[in-house]
Design a protein around this motif. Sequence first.
Motif, PDB file in Angstrom:
ATOM      1  N   SER A  40       0.958  -1.198   0.072  1.00 60.21           N
ATOM      2  CA  SER A  40      -0.146   0.118  -0.078  1.00 60.21           C
ATOM      3  C   SER A  40       0.941   1.245   0.020  1.00 60.21           C
ATOM      4  CB  SER A  40      -0.744  -0.179   1.018  1.00 60.21           C
ATOM      5  OG  SER A  40      -1.561   1.388   1.207  1.00 60.21           O
ATOM      6  N   ASP A  41       0.906   1.626  -1.153  1.00 60.43           N
ATOM      7  CA  ASP A  41       1.751   3.079  -1.166  1.00 60.43           C
ATOM      8  C   ASP A  41       1.283   4.226  -0.352  1.00 60.43           C
ATOM      9  OD1 ASP A  41       3.647   1.886  -3.059  1.00 60.43           O
ATOM     10  OD2 ASP A  41       2.148   2.451  -4.650  1.00 60.43           O
ATOM     11  N   THR A  42      -0.108   4.392  -0.219  1.00 59.59           N
ATOM     12  CA  THR A  42      -0.705   5.282   0.608  1.00 59.59           C
ATOM     13  C   THR A  42      -0.312   5.352   2.037  1.00 59.59           C
ATOM     14  OG1 THR A  42      -2.643   5.393  -0.876  1.00 59.59           O
ATOM     15  CG2 THR A  42      -2.998   6.313   1.247  1.00 59.59           C
ATOM     16  N   LEU A  43      -0.268   3.981   2.694  1.00 63.60           N
ATOM     17  CA  LEU A  43       0.087   3.724   4.068  1.00 63.60           C
ATOM     18  C   LEU A  43       1.372   3.444   4.137  1.00 63.60           C
ATOM     19  CD1 LEU A  43      -2.739   1.103   4.860  1.00 63.60           C
ATOM     20  CD2 LEU A  43      -2.918   3.921   5.211  1.00 63.60           C
ATOM     21  N   ASP A  44       2.373   3.566   3.269  1.00 64.17           N
ATOM     22  CA  ASP A  44       3.772   3.565   3.378  1.00 64.17           C
ATOM     23  C   ASP A  44       3.975   1.949   3.783  1.00 64.17           C
ATOM     24  OD1 ASP A  44       4.620   5.895   2.344  1.00 64.17           O
ATOM     25  OD2 ASP A  44       4.127   6.757   4.107  1.00 64.17           O
ATOM     26  N   PHE A  45       3.343   0.899   3.492  1.00 62.27           N
ATOM     27  CA  PHE A  45       3.295  -0.456   3.787  1.00 62.27           C
ATOM     28  C   PHE A  45       3.521  -1.398   2.625  1.00 62.27           C
ATOM     29  CE2 PHE A  45       0.996  -4.494   4.261  1.00 62.27           C
ATOM     30  CZ  PHE A  45       1.727  -4.963   5.765  1.00 62.27           C
ATOM     31  N   ARG A  46       4.600  -2.135   3.005  1.00 61.90           N
ATOM     32  CA  ARG A  46       5.201  -3.413   2.156  1.00 61.90           C
ATOM     33  C   ARG A  46       5.439  -4.516   3.109  1.00 61.90           C
ATOM     34  NH1 ARG A  46       7.529  -3.167  -3.279  1.00 61.90           N
ATOM     35  NH2 ARG A  46       7.114  -0.822  -3.111  1.00 61.90           N
ATOM     36  N   THR A  47       5.134  -5.643   2.570  1.00 61.67           N
ATOM     37  CA  THR A  47       5.541  -6.866   3.368  1.00 61.67           C
ATOM     38  C   THR A  47       5.681  -8.050   2.394  1.00 61.67           C
ATOM     39  OG1 THR A  47       5.052  -8.129   5.092  1.00 61.67           O
ATOM     40  CG2 THR A  47       3.041  -7.717   3.771  1.00 61.67           C
ATOM     41  N   LYS A  67       1.453  -1.459  13.489  1.00 56.60           N
ATOM     42  CA  LYS A  67       0.685  -0.219  14.186  1.00 56.60           C
ATOM     43  C   LYS A  67       1.664   0.880  13.701  1.00 56.60           C
ATOM     44  CE  LYS A  67      -1.756  -2.647  17.534  1.00 56.60           C
ATOM     45  NZ  LYS A  67      -3.006  -2.714  17.454  1.00 56.60           N
ATOM     46  N   GLY A  68       0.959   2.149  13.777  1.00 59.64           N
ATOM     47  CA  GLY A  68       1.545   3.325  13.641  1.00 59.64           C
ATOM     48  C   GLY A  68       1.187   3.939  14.748  1.00 59.64           C
ATOM     49  N   VAL A  69       1.727   5.067  15.005  1.00 54.92           N
ATOM     50  CA  VAL A  69       1.395   6.206  16.112  1.00 54.92           C
ATOM     51  C   VAL A  69       0.730   7.211  15.753  1.00 54.92           C
ATOM     52  CG1 VAL A  69       2.915   7.314  17.885  1.00 54.92           C
ATOM     53  CG2 VAL A  69       3.986   5.650  16.771  1.00 54.92           C
ATOM     54  N   VAL A  97      -1.818   2.254  16.891  1.00 54.02           N
ATOM     55  CA  VAL A  97      -3.053   2.112  16.211  1.00 54.02           C
ATOM     56  C   VAL A  97      -2.863   1.476  14.864  1.00 54.02           C
ATOM     57  CG1 VAL A  97      -5.082   3.244  15.059  1.00 54.02           C
ATOM     58  CG2 VAL A  97      -4.160   4.102  17.252  1.00 54.02           C
ATOM     59  N   THR A  98      -3.513   0.345  14.392  1.00 56.57           N
ATOM     60  CA  THR A  98      -3.168  -0.224  13.310  1.00 56.57           C
ATOM     61  C   THR A  98      -3.175   0.505  12.245  1.00 56.57           C
ATOM     62  OG1 THR A  98      -4.121  -2.256  14.261  1.00 56.57           O
ATOM     63  CG2 THR A  98      -3.728  -2.366  11.826  1.00 56.57           C
ATOM     64  N   ILE A  99      -2.099   0.555  11.060  1.00 57.98           N
ATOM     65  CA  ILE A  99      -2.351   1.328  10.000  1.00 57.98           C
ATOM     66  C   ILE A  99      -3.351   1.109   9.336  1.00 57.98           C
ATOM     67  CG2 ILE A  99       0.088   1.225   9.954  1.00 57.98           C
ATOM     68  CD1 ILE A  99      -0.361  -0.440   7.207  1.00 57.98           C
ATOM     69  N   GLY A 100      -3.997   2.396   8.473  1.00 62.11           N
ATOM     70  CA  GLY A 100      -5.413   2.314   7.791  1.00 62.11           C
ATOM     71  C   GLY A 100      -6.080   3.273   8.119  1.00 62.11           C
ATOM     72  N   PRO A 101      -7.385   3.409   7.579  1.00 63.60           N
ATOM     73  CA  PRO A 101      -8.405   4.420   7.737  1.00 63.60           C
ATOM     74  C   PRO A 101      -9.060   4.114   9.054  1.00 63.60           C
ATOM     75  CG  PRO A 101      -9.040   2.794   6.089  1.00 63.60           C
ATOM     76  CD  PRO A 101      -7.761   2.555   6.483  1.00 63.60           C
ATOM     77  N   HIS A 102      -9.397   5.386   9.824  1.00 65.49           N
ATOM     78  CA  HIS A 102     -10.062   5.082  10.981  1.00 65.49           C
ATOM     79  C   HIS A 102     -10.936   6.409  11.305  1.00 65.49           C
ATOM     80  CE1 HIS A 102      -7.194   1.866  12.604  1.00 65.49           C
ATOM     81  NE2 HIS A 102      -6.451   2.487  12.074  1.00 65.49           N
ATOM     82  N   GLU A 103     -11.991   6.074  12.145  1.00 64.99           N
ATOM     83  CA  GLU A 103     -12.729   7.232  12.430  1.00 64.99           C
ATOM     84  C   GLU A 103     -12.488   7.647  13.860  1.00 64.99           C
ATOM     85  OE1 GLU A 103     -17.433   8.134  12.136  1.00 64.99           O
ATOM     86  OE2 GLU A 103     -17.013   6.715  14.100  1.00 64.99           O
ATOM     87  N   VAL A 104     -12.226   9.027  14.187  1.00 61.14           N
ATOM     88  CA  VAL A 104     -11.710   9.530  15.339  1.00 61.14           C
ATOM     89  C   VAL A 104     -12.759  10.520  16.008  1.00 61.14           C
ATOM     90  CG1 VAL A 104      -9.912  10.448  16.537  1.00 61.14           C
ATOM     91  CG2 VAL A 104      -9.171   9.018  14.639  1.00 61.14           C
ATOM     92  N   VAL A 105     -13.410  10.156  16.968  1.00 59.68           N
ATOM     93  CA  VAL A 105     -14.356  10.924  17.572  1.00 59.68           C
ATOM     94  C   VAL A 105     -13.810  11.828  18.871  1.00 59.68           C
ATOM     95  CG1 VAL A 105     -16.650  11.249  18.534  1.00 59.68           C
ATOM     96  CG2 VAL A 105     -16.205   9.756  16.729  1.00 59.68           C
ATOM     97  N   PHE A 106     -13.827  13.014  18.909  1.00 63.61           N
ATOM     98  CA  PHE A 106     -13.631  13.876  20.199  1.00 63.61           C
ATOM     99  C   PHE A 106     -14.922  14.234  20.763  1.00 63.61           C
ATOM    100  CE2 PHE A 106     -10.144  14.305  17.233  1.00 63.61           C
ATOM    101  CZ  PHE A 106      -8.802  14.251  18.076  1.00 63.61           C
ATOM    102  N   ARG A 107     -15.101  13.938  21.833  1.00 64.99           N
ATOM    103  CA  ARG A 107     -16.311  14.436  22.628  1.00 64.99           C
ATOM    104  C   ARG A 107     -16.017  15.192  24.170  1.00 64.99           C
ATOM    105  NH1 ARG A 107     -18.852   8.662  22.275  1.00 64.99           N
ATOM    106  NH2 ARG A 107     -19.838   8.886  20.359  1.00 64.99           N
ATOM    107  N   HIS A 108     -16.774  16.197  24.094  1.00 60.26           N
ATOM    108  CA  HIS A 108     -16.820  17.300  25.291  1.00 60.26           C
ATOM    109  C   HIS A 108     -18.142  17.187  26.020  1.00 60.26           C
ATOM    110  CE1 HIS A 108     -16.525  20.842  27.744  1.00 60.26           C
ATOM    111  NE2 HIS A 108     -14.863  20.588  27.808  1.00 60.26           N
ATOM    112  N   PRO A 109     -18.548  17.126  27.131  1.00 59.05           N
ATOM    113  CA  PRO A 109     -19.831  17.046  27.537  1.00 59.05           C
ATOM    114  C   PRO A 109     -20.589  18.538  27.451  1.00 59.05           C
ATOM    115  CG  PRO A 109     -18.027  17.164  29.599  1.00 59.05           C
ATOM    116  CD  PRO A 109     -17.251  17.277  28.225  1.00 59.05           C
ATOM    117  N   ALA A 122       2.414   3.834   8.093  1.00 56.90           N
ATOM    118  CA  ALA A 122       3.586   2.908   8.767  1.00 56.90           C
ATOM    119  C   ALA A 122       4.699   3.850   8.900  1.00 56.90           C
ATOM    120  CB  ALA A 122       3.958   1.784   7.983  1.00 56.90           C
ATOM    121  N   SER A 123       4.865   5.096   8.206  1.00 59.77           N
ATOM    122  CA  SER A 123       6.088   5.847   8.196  1.00 59.77           C
ATOM    123  C   SER A 123       5.923   7.097   9.233  1.00 59.77           C
ATOM    124  CB  SER A 123       6.445   6.102   6.790  1.00 59.77           C
ATOM    125  OG  SER A 123       5.357   7.002   6.300  1.00 59.77           O
TER     126      SER A 123
END
Length: 136
Positions: A40-47, A67-69, A97-109, A122-123
């Motif tokens: 995956s060129d987008t994720l800088d991943f090659r195995t 996992k990426g950071v 966090v595992t490489i790839g697309p994710h949904e991140v939700v920020f919540r404040h009361p 990965a990079s």
Amino acid sequence: GHLVVQVPFEMRVLSRGAQIGLTSGRLALPPGTHELEIVSDTLDFRTPARVDIVAGRTTRLPITLPKGVVHLNATPWAEVWIDGQKVGETPIGNLPVTIGPHEVVFRHPELGEQVHAATVTASAPLRLSVDLTRKP
């Protein structure tokens, strides 16, 4: 025979540096041992991957993604969920966090929530900071 590469999103499948298909479908391969690369060129991943194909059978190849950071912050602060799982309160640093697309939700009361699509590679670390006092 056929090969099914088991990954959660589409990647390229290479043999001797040439693309032979995508992970989103079944790949027809001649019987025998094959040295492949899943990329995956987008994720800088090659195995690398070695598979033994048997005539008339489908071989499944599971790929373990690294996992990426992720570094997350919010103004003033927020609880954070990634793909529906709570990961803590901001600031959050060096979260694996595992490489790839994710949904991140920020919540404040009091300030509500913001939802962001984020891609972990990965990079390089993913840095995501939001200001909950402003609406996106």
